[in-house]
Design a protein around this motif. Sequence first.
Motif, PDB file in Angstrom:
ATOM      1  N   SER A 109       5.501 -10.403 -11.541  1.00  0.00           N
ATOM      2  CA  SER A 109       4.247 -10.630 -10.812  1.00  0.00           C
ATOM      3  C   SER A 109       3.769 -12.071 -11.000  1.00  0.00           C
ATOM      4  CB  SER A 109       3.163  -9.660 -11.285  1.00  0.00           C
ATOM      5  OG  SER A 109       3.591  -8.349 -11.025  1.00  0.00           O
ATOM      6  N   ALA A 157       0.940  -9.961   2.174  1.00  0.00           N
ATOM      7  CA  ALA A 157      -0.380  -9.818   1.539  1.00  0.00           C
ATOM      8  C   ALA A 157      -0.356  -8.663   0.539  1.00  0.00           C
ATOM      9  CB  ALA A 157      -1.435  -9.582   2.602  1.00  0.00           C
ATOM     10  N   GLU A 158       0.351  -7.569   0.912  1.00  0.00           N
ATOM     11  CA  GLU A 158       0.355  -6.395   0.046  1.00  0.00           C
ATOM     12  C   GLU A 158       1.055  -6.651  -1.279  1.00  0.00           C
ATOM     13  OE1 GLU A 158       1.906  -2.420   1.340  1.00  0.00           O
ATOM     14  OE2 GLU A 158       0.477  -2.841   2.959  1.00  0.00           O
ATOM     15  N   GLU A 159       2.222  -7.330  -1.208  1.00  0.00           N
ATOM     16  CA  GLU A 159       2.954  -7.567  -2.469  1.00  0.00           C
ATOM     17  C   GLU A 159       2.216  -8.572  -3.349  1.00  0.00           C
ATOM     18  OE1 GLU A 159       7.012  -8.904  -1.842  1.00  0.00           O
ATOM     19  OE2 GLU A 159       6.435 -10.238  -0.208  1.00  0.00           O
ATOM     20  N   LEU A 160       1.538  -9.541  -2.727  1.00  0.00           N
ATOM     21  CA  LEU A 160       0.765 -10.501  -3.526  1.00  0.00           C
ATOM     22  C   LEU A 160      -0.424  -9.813  -4.189  1.00  0.00           C
ATOM     23  CD1 LEU A 160       0.857 -13.654  -1.242  1.00  0.00           C
ATOM     24  CD2 LEU A 160       1.744 -13.498  -3.587  1.00  0.00           C
ATOM     25  N   GLN A 161      -1.037  -8.891  -3.440  1.00  0.00           N
ATOM     26  CA  GLN A 161      -2.176  -8.141  -3.993  1.00  0.00           C
ATOM     27  C   GLN A 161      -1.727  -7.285  -5.182  1.00  0.00           C
ATOM     28  OE1 GLN A 161      -3.790  -5.613  -0.983  1.00  0.00           O
ATOM     29  NE2 GLN A 161      -5.854  -6.430  -1.261  1.00  0.00           N
ATOM     30  N   GLU A 162      -0.565  -6.661  -5.035  1.00  0.00           N
ATOM     31  CA  GLU A 162      -0.043  -5.833  -6.123  1.00  0.00           C
ATOM     32  C   GLU A 162       0.288  -6.704  -7.345  1.00  0.00           C
ATOM     33  OE1 GLU A 162      -0.047  -2.863  -6.908  1.00  0.00           O
ATOM     34  OE2 GLU A 162       1.520  -2.646  -8.431  1.00  0.00           O
ATOM     35  N   SER A 163       0.844  -7.898  -7.103  1.00  0.00           N
ATOM     36  CA  SER A 163       1.136  -8.801  -8.232  1.00  0.00           C
ATOM     37  C   SER A 163      -0.151  -9.202  -8.930  1.00  0.00           C
ATOM     38  CB  SER A 163       1.854 -10.067  -7.744  1.00  0.00           C
ATOM     39  OG  SER A 163       3.172  -9.747  -7.397  1.00  0.00           O
ATOM     40  N   GLN A 164      -1.173  -9.511  -8.145  1.00  0.00           N
ATOM     41  CA  GLN A 164      -2.450  -9.918  -8.737  1.00  0.00           C
ATOM     42  C   GLN A 164      -3.060  -8.755  -9.525  1.00  0.00           C
ATOM     43  OE1 GLN A 164      -3.653 -12.996  -8.943  1.00  0.00           O
ATOM     44  NE2 GLN A 164      -5.425 -12.239 -10.106  1.00  0.00           N
ATOM     45  N   ARG A 165      -2.912  -7.528  -9.006  1.00  0.00           N
ATOM     46  CA  ARG A 165      -3.427  -6.343  -9.723  1.00  0.00           C
ATOM     47  C   ARG A 165      -2.713  -6.196 -11.072  1.00  0.00           C
ATOM     48  NH1 ARG A 165      -2.515  -1.061 -10.890  1.00  0.00           N
ATOM     49  NH2 ARG A 165      -0.374  -1.096 -10.113  1.00  0.00           N
TER      50      ARG A 165
END
Length: 261
Positions: A109, A157-165
């Motif tokens: 991530s 956007a979804e994978e970046l959001q998951e990495s940030q989470r």
Amino acid sequence: MHSVTLYHWEPNANSGKPMLALMEKGVAFHSHYVDMLSFDQHKPDYLAVNPQGTIPTMVHGERVLTESTAIMEYVDDTFGGPKLMPDDARERWRIRWWMKFMDQWLGPSFSMIGWKVFVGPAVRDRDPAELQAAIDRIPLPERRVAWRKAISGEFGAEELQESQRRVALGIRLLEQELARRPWLASDQYSLADINGFNLAYALPLAQPALSNDELTPNIMRWLRAIYARPATRACWALGRTSLVKRVTILEQPHIGAGQVA
Ligand SMILES: N[C@@H](CCC(=O)N[C@@H](CS)C(=O)NCC(=O)O)C(=O)O
């Protein structure tokens, strides 16, 4: 005594782990810088050492060793100098738990965010035909995908959001754990600290809203304590890019919330 050659990029993430372990142990090694941003890791000279075209690789005598965490354990077991794994079974388990968590879950991530903000922009402006040829030479399909996305800026956007989470959760867990003891996984400095520092050394710059002296005082204490070690200073002095020079943020005695833009 066999000679040691380490093929590495910057003191950062996977390359920095065996670099720092060797330096902590006081093991002299030939440092072979592989310029990842020039795609040296996919060129024939390096593929002859590691056909997967990933860094780092350590050569010890006749032995060719890959996988950064396994290399660190090999270094600790093989050479003299301070022990970086304690004898106690529970502490060894905790160290390996944290290294697995960082390698499999948190590291990718951090890496996705790093490739988006640093690696992609660092190479994107080169000749498109040259970049395409460089991508076509990459042996591992998953690394080909990572490079293509970094260059085109096409991380979803979804994978970046998951990495940030995941990064946010990782920061919470690190802070909790470091409130319990001076080092991450043991009462003594260990491979877990080396692994963690390689991911988190620039945390107050990379994640200013989540990590600073007010929100995560234990992480900040831990990062500064590792940065103060002579081996860490010597290791990060080998860095060439602006990515790793961010470590100097740790020279600031206090980083307040909202202080780093
Ligand atoms: N699991 C491997 C991962 C090695 C790896 O993927 N390294 C990255 C650099 S941190 C790399 O070689 N990137 C070059 C590329 O993808 O072309 C390890 O821990 O050594």
